[in-house]
Design an enzyme around this catalytic site. Sequence first.
Site, PDB file in Angstrom:
ATOM      1  N   SER A   1       0.842  -1.203   0.000  1.00 36.90           N
ATOM      2  CA  SER A   1       0.000   0.000   0.000  1.00 36.90           C
ATOM      3  C   SER A   1       0.870   1.244   0.000  1.00 36.90           C
ATOM      4  O   SER A   1       1.898   1.290   0.683  1.00 36.90           O
ATOM      5  CB  SER A   1      -0.891   0.024   1.240  1.00 36.90           C
ATOM      6  OG  SER A   1      -1.612  -1.176   1.340  1.00 36.90           O
TER       7      SER A   1
ATOM      8  N   GLU B   1       2.249  -1.884  17.389  1.00 36.09           N
ATOM      9  CA  GLU B   1       1.052  -1.402  16.754  1.00 36.09           C
ATOM     10  C   GLU B   1      -0.172  -1.630  17.637  1.00 36.09           C
ATOM     11  O   GLU B   1      -1.101  -0.855  17.642  1.00 36.09           O
ATOM     12  CB  GLU B   1       0.892  -2.195  15.458  1.00 36.09           C
ATOM     13  CG  GLU B   1       0.143  -1.489  14.389  1.00 36.09           C
ATOM     14  CD  GLU B   1      -0.144  -2.439  13.252  1.00 36.09           C
ATOM     15  OE1 GLU B   1       0.441  -3.533  13.203  1.00 36.09           O
ATOM     16  OE2 GLU B   1      -0.966  -2.070  12.422  1.00 36.09           O
TER      17      GLU B   1
ATOM     18  N   GLU C   1      -8.314 -15.599   9.201  1.00 39.22           N
ATOM     19  CA  GLU C   1      -7.978 -17.000   9.508  1.00 39.22           C
ATOM     20  C   GLU C   1      -6.663 -17.065  10.282  1.00 39.22           C
ATOM     21  O   GLU C   1      -6.531 -17.800  11.265  1.00 39.22           O
ATOM     22  CB  GLU C   1      -7.871 -17.828   8.225  1.00 39.22           C
ATOM     23  CG  GLU C   1      -9.192 -18.060   7.512  1.00 39.22           C
ATOM     24  CD  GLU C   1      -9.726 -16.820   6.802  1.00 39.22           C
ATOM     25  OE1 GLU C   1      -8.920 -15.926   6.464  1.00 39.22           O
ATOM     26  OE2 GLU C   1     -10.946 -16.726   6.606  1.00 39.22           O
TER      27      GLU C   1
HETATM   28  C1  LIG Z   1      -5.849  -3.865   0.919  1.00 34.22           C
HETATM   29  C2  LIG Z   1      -4.597  -4.596   1.208  1.00 34.22           C
HETATM   30  C3  LIG Z   1      -3.463  -3.892   1.548  1.00 34.22           C
HETATM   31  C4  LIG Z   1      -2.259  -4.555   1.796  1.00 34.22           C
HETATM   32  N1  LIG Z   1      -1.144  -3.811   2.099  1.00 34.22           N
HETATM   33  C5  LIG Z   1       0.040  -4.456   2.273  1.00 34.22           C
HETATM   34  C6  LIG Z   1       1.237  -3.722   2.498  1.00 34.22           C
HETATM   35  O1  LIG Z   1       1.218  -2.494   2.552  1.00 34.22           O
HETATM   36  N2  LIG Z   1       2.391  -4.383   2.652  1.00 34.22           N
HETATM   37  C7  LIG Z   1       2.449  -5.751   2.605  1.00 34.22           C
HETATM   38  O2  LIG Z   1       3.525  -6.294   2.784  1.00 34.22           O
HETATM   39  N3  LIG Z   1       1.333  -6.491   2.398  1.00 34.22           N
HETATM   40  C8  LIG Z   1       0.136  -5.875   2.227  1.00 34.22           C
HETATM   41  N4  LIG Z   1      -1.007  -6.607   1.987  1.00 34.22           N
HETATM   42  C9  LIG Z   1      -0.885  -8.052   1.848  1.00 34.22           C
HETATM   43  C10 LIG Z   1      -1.493  -8.875   2.978  1.00 34.22           C
HETATM   44  O3  LIG Z   1      -0.713  -8.792   4.130  1.00 34.22           O
HETATM   45  C11 LIG Z   1      -1.615 -10.310   2.457  1.00 34.22           C
HETATM   46  O4  LIG Z   1      -2.530 -10.304   1.391  1.00 34.22           O
HETATM   47  C12 LIG Z   1      -2.075 -11.269   3.519  1.00 34.22           C
HETATM   48  O5  LIG Z   1      -1.084 -11.450   4.496  1.00 34.22           O
HETATM   49  C13 LIG Z   1      -2.469 -12.630   2.923  1.00 34.22           C
HETATM   50  O6  LIG Z   1      -1.491 -13.138   2.090  1.00 34.22           O
HETATM   51  P1  LIG Z   1      -1.850 -13.663   0.623  1.00 34.22           P
HETATM   52  O7  LIG Z   1      -2.533 -12.562  -0.066  1.00 34.22           O
HETATM   53  O8  LIG Z   1      -0.638 -14.215   0.043  1.00 34.22           O
HETATM   54  O9  LIG Z   1      -2.902 -14.806   0.849  1.00 34.22           O
HETATM   55  P2  LIG Z   1      -2.587 -16.289   1.305  1.00 34.22           P
HETATM   56  O10 LIG Z   1      -1.661 -16.295   2.454  1.00 34.22           O
HETATM   57  O11 LIG Z   1      -2.247 -17.118   0.144  1.00 34.22           O
HETATM   58  O12 LIG Z   1      -4.005 -16.711   1.840  1.00 34.22           O
HETATM   59  C14 LIG Z   1      -5.097 -17.120   0.994  1.00 34.22           C
HETATM   60  C15 LIG Z   1      -6.212 -17.640   1.867  1.00 34.22           C
HETATM   61  O13 LIG Z   1      -5.742 -18.781   2.593  1.00 34.22           O
HETATM   62  C16 LIG Z   1      -5.925 -18.585   3.956  1.00 34.22           C
HETATM   63  N5  LIG Z   1      -4.824 -19.199   4.712  1.00 34.22           N
HETATM   64  C17 LIG Z   1      -3.497 -19.094   4.491  1.00 34.22           C
HETATM   65  N6  LIG Z   1      -2.817 -19.752   5.413  1.00 34.22           N
HETATM   66  C18 LIG Z   1      -3.714 -20.286   6.268  1.00 34.22           C
HETATM   67  C19 LIG Z   1      -3.626 -21.062   7.452  1.00 34.22           C
HETATM   68  N7  LIG Z   1      -2.470 -21.435   7.981  1.00 34.22           N
HETATM   69  N8  LIG Z   1      -4.776 -21.395   8.061  1.00 34.22           N
HETATM   70  C20 LIG Z   1      -5.992 -21.013   7.559  1.00 34.22           C
HETATM   71  N9  LIG Z   1      -6.131 -20.300   6.441  1.00 34.22           N
HETATM   72  C21 LIG Z   1      -4.997 -19.922   5.810  1.00 34.22           C
HETATM   73  C22 LIG Z   1      -5.924 -17.088   4.140  1.00 34.22           C
HETATM   74  O14 LIG Z   1      -6.575 -16.707   5.348  1.00 34.22           O
HETATM   75  C23 LIG Z   1      -6.646 -16.637   2.894  1.00 34.22           C
HETATM   76  O15 LIG Z   1      -8.027 -16.724   3.123  1.00 34.22           O
HETATM   77  C24 LIG Z   1      -2.210  -5.960   1.726  1.00 34.22           C
HETATM   78  C25 LIG Z   1      -3.369  -6.677   1.384  1.00 34.22           C
HETATM   79  C26 LIG Z   1      -4.545  -6.007   1.129  1.00 34.22           C
HETATM   80  C27 LIG Z   1      -5.769  -6.800   0.774  1.00 34.22           C
END
Ligand SMILES: Cc1cc2nc3c(=O)[nH]c(=O)nc-3n(C[C@H](O)[C@H](O)[C@H](O)COP(=O)(O)OP(=O)(O)OC[C@H]3O[C@@H](n4cnc5c(N)ncnc54)[C@H](O)[C@@H]3O)c2cc1C
Lengths: 360, 356
Positions: free
Chosen positions: B125, B208, B339
Amino acid sequence: MDFAFSEEQQQLRASARQFLADRYDDGTAARVADSESGFDADVWPNLAELGWFDPELTFLEYAVLFEETGARLLPAPYFSTVALAGPTLRTDEELAKRLAAGGLRATLAWAEAGVQQGFLDHAGLAARVAGGRLDGHKVLVPDAAAVDLFVVAAREGSRGASAVGLYAVEAAHAEVVPRDTLDRTRRLGEVRFAGASARPLVSPDDADRAVAVLAQTRRWSLAAAPCEAVGVAGRALDLAAEHARSRQQFGRPIGVYQAVSHRVVDSYVGLEEARSLAYWAAWCVAEDDPQADRACLAAKAHAGEAAVAACESAIQVHGGIGFTWEHVLHRYYKRAQWLAAVEGPARDQRAEIAAALLDH
Amino acid sequence: MDPELARAWSRKLHDAGYTGLTWPKEYGGRGLTPTYQGIFLEETARAGAPGHVGVIGLNMAGPTIMHWGSEAQKKRYPERILSAEEIWCQGFSEPGSGSDLASLRTSAVLDGDDWVVNGQKVWSSYAHVADWCILLVRTDPDAAKHAGLSFLLVDMRAPGVEVRPLQQITGDPEFNEIFFTDVRVPRDSMLGEPGQGWQVAITTLLHERGTLGFGLTADLERQVNRLIALVKEPAPDGRRPADDPYVRDAVAGEWIELQGLRFTNYRALTTLLQTGIPGPEGSVAKLVWSEANQRLAKVAASVQGLSAQLTGEGAVWDGYWQYQQLRSRGNTIEGGTSEVLRNIIAERVLGLPRGR
Ligand SMILES: Cc1cc2nc3c(=O)[nH]c(=O)nc-3n(C[C@H](O)[C@H](O)[C@H](O)COP(=O)(O)OP(=O)(O)OC[C@H]3O[C@@H](n4cnc5c(N)ncnc54)[C@H](O)[C@@H]3O)c2cc1C
């Protein structure tokens, strides 16, 4: 900013918890609940010794006690005496003294069949007092068979429909018909008064005062119920978490499965919010805060539902054993349902809050 | 809000002494307790005023630098975060590493006095407007997963940094991919030692928590008040949503959630002030807020009927709720998915066995 209980209040909690745990392990609690009377007739003097009737207590101390009595399902009419009858009893010197000395178990007889049954719905009440004698038929009286005295909402015979008063009637002068009740430690009963000797505590001549005491009664019960619900939900959560840690299936503790663990987490989240709301409501009542009514409604609505949900999750997480009479969980579930239902379901409280938020 | 306006407003807040309330005086803050920050955030919400533009700097980069930084770093960065002179972004997530953050692969290799960074970050972001980035990198590919990570402060204008905006479901490009190609980062721009990156990142999150809840409560209060205003107005079909019992029930329900969140924060803050350690209440706040925010936006959209499909100028509130309904879906993903938060509460608060 200091939104926490004082050291003395925490000591009160610790001593209450110890006493209740020692006296009512789950087996004993179940035996008492399933006994003929459903309550422990001997515990009252002990509660007095513990200081639970001390006139100095504020609602914050009561909040602590209700949470602990909820967590152990205290089989005695403490809630009825303190929260339901208490606000009226304290207006009368003699009864306040008996209460403080630990010599009075009491409850409130307000509801009647066929008319609205909220604490403030006195318009339709048919119970009448004339010449110091009470005639009437009350229903849904909590702990009806476990008390020495009834506080009864009734009208003075000769007056118009609007004036309601609160009267003391000794249990010996009433006919009590216990009803089969889901929550066996807080049974409801019907109470018939036929020319029973009734002493006015809050006279209908003083209509404002009667309304104020009824409002206070409602506030106290709406604040006490969520505190008890927090105790109930806390115990259900502990049981569920413990089971999720120890029960093994497919070679692993069931708590590793998220369908199990996330359910338990949701109970925890609901409980923490309920706790915050219950303590807020208790604080508002203790301080006579202008927000008290709304806080009590919010706490009651949320904590009642949270406790029911926590018990339902706990039953599911336990599997078959959670579905047995033998396991303690159903007793908490039934208390949670009692608390969720008293003074109407959560949607009634939300409707009142909505009116305050939307209709002006 | 227009980025220049947002910065100007942030600068005004700074000049008026409302930024860095809890930060030490020597680094530009006011040295006050979190209570002051809580009050300020509540009042901001009540006034319907926008927050400070540099959220990542304020909530993550600043506190982490003040906790782990050298004296030179503490003099260099925090004050400019408060004055909105410098905007920060967070480069943690990668295409292959989201919830399982510690598996990240962006690498930094020491070459003379510089770390040379190669790799890709995603979902970052504000990266398109940021001056600096807190970057989590792998410095030791042979060490165990968490032990090979390090924490860098990276100049977004350094050669080899390329930002590509990604359009979100709202249509706005608010987050970005960041590509790092042989980016040279001075050796003294690391927070902590090589291999301490995970610990540093955890501090970011811990710090935080103290006042995060207040920000979230303030945000939810704003939304509840807006919802109340909306349902009192006639809907596009002429009916008044506030007359519908289901709407009334939902509005009251979210108002109750808001109070639950507020007093949970007060309890958390009291624990923090008494023990110096954030209690478990703090972890509840984000779960509750994100889900309440989503439900609430859906109620607001539903009362518009099919008109909820209309957006932009001329739509109800010029499409505010249409945007909000979509944007709120990100709330249960960003900053740790719901989650993952539930996993954390299950393990750390309830002591349930680790599933992963
Ligand atoms: C609006 C927005 C702003 C963001 N800003 C930033 C930023 O500024 N900097 C930054 O670094 N990141 C940022 N993010 C990223 C955010 O931190 C990640 O999207 C988030 O941590 C999830 O990772 P992923 O997208 O790879 O999904 P994944 O980790 O692949 O997850 C996909 C799905 O699987 C589920 N899942 C994964 N592992 C498990 C588990 N062990 N048990 C149960 N369920 C699980 C998740 O809950 C999710 O529903 C942002 C995301 C959004 C949507």
